[in-house]
Design a protein around this motif. Structure first.
Motif, short mmCIF file in Angstrom:
data_model
loop_
_atom_site.label_atom_id
_atom_site.label_comp_id
_atom_site.label_asym_id
_atom_site.label_seq_id
_atom_site.Cartn_x
_atom_site.Cartn_y
_atom_site.Cartn_z
N ASN A 1 43.51 40.66 47.01
CA ASN A 1 42.84 39.36 46.96
C ASN A 1 42.66 38.68 48.31
O ASN A 1 41.94 37.70 48.39
CB ASN A 1 43.58 38.43 45.99
N ALA A 2 43.33 39.19 49.34
CA ALA A 2 43.16 38.61 50.67
C ALA A 2 42.02 39.33 51.37
O ALA A 2 41.94 40.56 51.33
CB ALA A 2 44.44 38.75 51.47
N VAL A 3 41.13 38.56 51.98
CA VAL A 3 39.99 39.14 52.70
C VAL A 3 39.96 38.55 54.10
O VAL A 3 40.10 37.33 54.26
CB VAL A 3 38.66 38.82 51.98
N MET A 4 39.76 39.40 55.09
CA MET A 4 39.65 38.90 56.46
C MET A 4 38.49 37.91 56.54
O MET A 4 37.42 38.17 55.98
CB MET A 4 39.41 40.04 57.45
N LYS B 1 39.26 35.29 45.59
CA LYS B 1 39.73 35.80 46.90
C LYS B 1 40.08 34.63 47.82
O LYS B 1 39.58 33.53 47.65
CB LYS B 1 38.63 36.64 47.56
N PHE B 2 40.92 34.92 48.80
CA PHE B 2 41.22 33.89 49.80
C PHE B 2 41.15 34.50 51.19
O PHE B 2 41.42 35.68 51.37
CB PHE B 2 42.59 33.24 49.53
N PRO B 3 40.73 33.69 52.19
CA PRO B 3 40.56 34.24 53.53
C PRO B 3 41.89 34.36 54.29
O PRO B 3 42.78 33.53 54.14
CB PRO B 3 39.65 33.23 54.21
N ILE B 4 42.00 35.40 55.11
CA ILE B 4 43.13 35.52 56.03
C ILE B 4 42.58 35.73 57.44
O ILE B 4 41.41 36.07 57.61
CB ILE B 4 44.09 36.68 55.64
N MET C 1 34.62 38.07 55.00
CA MET C 1 34.26 37.15 53.93
C MET C 1 32.86 36.57 54.14
O MET C 1 32.11 36.36 53.18
CB MET C 1 35.29 36.03 53.89
N ALA C 2 32.51 36.35 55.41
CA ALA C 2 31.21 35.74 55.72
C ALA C 2 30.06 36.64 55.27
O ALA C 2 28.96 36.16 55.00
CB ALA C 2 31.12 35.48 57.22
N LYS C 3 30.33 37.95 55.18
CA LYS C 3 29.26 38.88 54.82
C LYS C 3 29.22 39.17 53.32
O LYS C 3 28.37 39.93 52.86
CB LYS C 3 29.47 40.20 55.56
#
Lengths: 63, 272
Positions: B224-227, B242-245, B231-233
């Protein structure tokens, strides 16, 4: 020796067993870490990286 | 890790955290970051509040302070003002930092004081038996929310950014190496730096929310973690849940201790 364990610190959470890509590790009859198939170890360090109890170490060659 | 244990830990292990608790992984990442930067152990202070996460300071061999509930940041502010050359690192939990110490947190961010705050976010009050915290997800189960949490959680990183923090980052215990790198960047940053470490609480949170074994909880973080760059793409439908890391926010800003030193100089009549 590729792996060194500190059974005193191990709480048997099983994270290292689950993340080992070569299935080298097992929990023994009292639920603590046991290196079952050391020959298969590729020293990737996944176990050491995520051990919350600092109970397993990959022995690296000193450069 | 073995040599780091000898160098940076007090001989008090095994620690008190439950089997599979991610706090040990976060603490190791803090130590790896300190070792990477080769900080002077006598010039590094670790301050913690109350809670599971805050036990970390007791295991670390630095100048450490285990303070009152929610008050780690005020104590750290005091140390930083008296000893501006010290590296002050705050280790705190989600409840400690955002509920009991919520005001201290936002105002330290507003002042942009040069502290490194590592929030161990396990989404629950673990030590007291699994009550919901301001970071428990909406509809998440807790002992005080047996039918699911009604509250909406804070997005801690957005909160810090909005309050004026100049370095905001997030990582998980699955991404332990990234976490160590981000903590190192946070320590190097001049200004208020927040690193949110997503960590698993298998006993108080995972059990109530049927998340399975500690390893499964770490796999949940992986899935569930996305760089933030990736994420921008991504499309909006891919981003659900999902959550950003990564480094989420970095800015320049006037730093509080530097400004305070200038005031002292002015008051002493140095004619600045």
């Amino acid at each position: 020796m590729k792996l060194k364990t500190n059974v005193k610190n191990c709480k048997g959470c099983g994270i290292c067993v689950e993340f080992c890509p070569k299935k080298v590790l097992e929990l023994d009859e009292v639920g603590k870490i046991k290196v079952a198939r050391e020959a298969d170890c590729i020293k990737c360090g996944q176990c050491e990286l995520r051990c919350p109890d600092y109970a397993i170490f990959v022995m690296r060659d000193k450069k | 890790m073995e040599e780091l244990l000898v160098k940076y830990f007090r001989p008090k292990l095994p620690h008190i955290w439950c089997p599979g608790c991610g706090n040990g992984i976060v603490t190791a990442s803090v130590v790896k970051a300190i070792d990477k930067l080769q900080l002077d152990q006598d010039k590094t202070a670790i301050v913690s509040g109350i809670g599971c996460s805050s036990r970390a300071s007791g295991y670390l061999n630095f100048d450490t302070l285990h303070t009152a509930h929610g008050r780690a940041i005020p104590f750290a502010t005091g140390i930083k003002l008296v000893k501006p050359d010290h590296n002050v690192i705050v280790l705190t939990g989600d409840g400690d930092a955002t509920a009991i110490g919520g005001n201290h947190f936002i105002h330290a961010a507003r002042r942009n004081i040069n502290l490194t705050v590592v929030v161990f976010n396990n989404s629950i009050y673990g030590m007291t038996g699994g009550q919901y915290s301001p970071l428990t997800p909406h509809r998440g189960m807790a002992t005080t929310a047996p039918f699911g949490n009604v509250d909406r959680p804070f997005d801690l990183c957005e909160l810090a950014k909005g309050a004026g923090a100049t370095f905001v980052a997030r990582a998980t215990t699955y991404h332990a190496n990234l976490l160590a790198d981000l903590i190192a960047k946070a320590i190097e940053h001049k200004g208020f730096a927040l690193v949110e470490a997503i960590t698993a609480c298998p006993v108080s949170f995972g059990r109530q929310n049927k998340m399975g074994t500690p390893a499964n909880m770490i796999k949940w973080q992986r899935d569930n973690a996305v760089m933030v760059e990736a994420m921008a793409k991504m499309k909006p439908e891919q981003l659900e849940g999902k959550f950003p890391i990564g480094v989420l926010h970095q800015a320049e800003g006037t730093e509080y201790v530097t400004e305070y030193q200038k005031v002292i100089k002015r008051a002493m009549g140095s004619g600045e």
